[in-house]
Design a protein around this motif. Structure first.
Motif: not given
Length: 110
Positions: A86-110
């Motif tokens: 579960f900890a490994k899966e959680l780390a992967a999900k957190n990484t994916s979340l950070k990437q998608n949040l960054a993508k979301e911020l970039k899209q919001d600034s467009i």
């Protein structure tokens, strides 16, 4: 106009991914907590059985308690393995979340 509509769809898609990741992360955190509780409970039971083993009078009673200790040991190992998974899966999900949040911020600034 097509370009703007595409960006809005991408933003909406990213937001739904972020929302799902947050939900998954919460579920995984809860699973980790539940497995830790199971492990702690099994360890407490094992300590009690080990104390009781010292008081065992008969061979069959001792054998039964030794069997119980073995089962509890397996429960503890299983719980530890699940926590690690579960900890490994959680780390992967957190990484994916950070990437998608960054993508979301970039899209919001467009």
């Amino acid at each position: 106009m097509k370009w703007i509509r595409g960006v809005r769809m991408a933003i909406s898609f990213t937001k739904s991914i972020v929302s799902q990741l947050k939900k998954d992360i919460t579920e995984l955190e809860n699973k980790i907590v539940n497995e830790k509780k199971k492990k702690d409970k099994a360890q407490a039971k094992m300590k009690q059985v080990q104390r009781d083993m010292k008081l065992s009078q008969s061979h069959s009673d001792l054998s039964s308690k030794m069997s119980r200790v073995s089962k509890l040991t397996e429960e503890i190992k299983t719980s530890e393995r699940l926590q690690k998974d579960f900890a490994k899966e959680l780390a992967a999900k957190n990484t994916s979340l950070k990437q998608n949040l960054a993508k979301e911020l970039k899209q919001d600034s467009i």
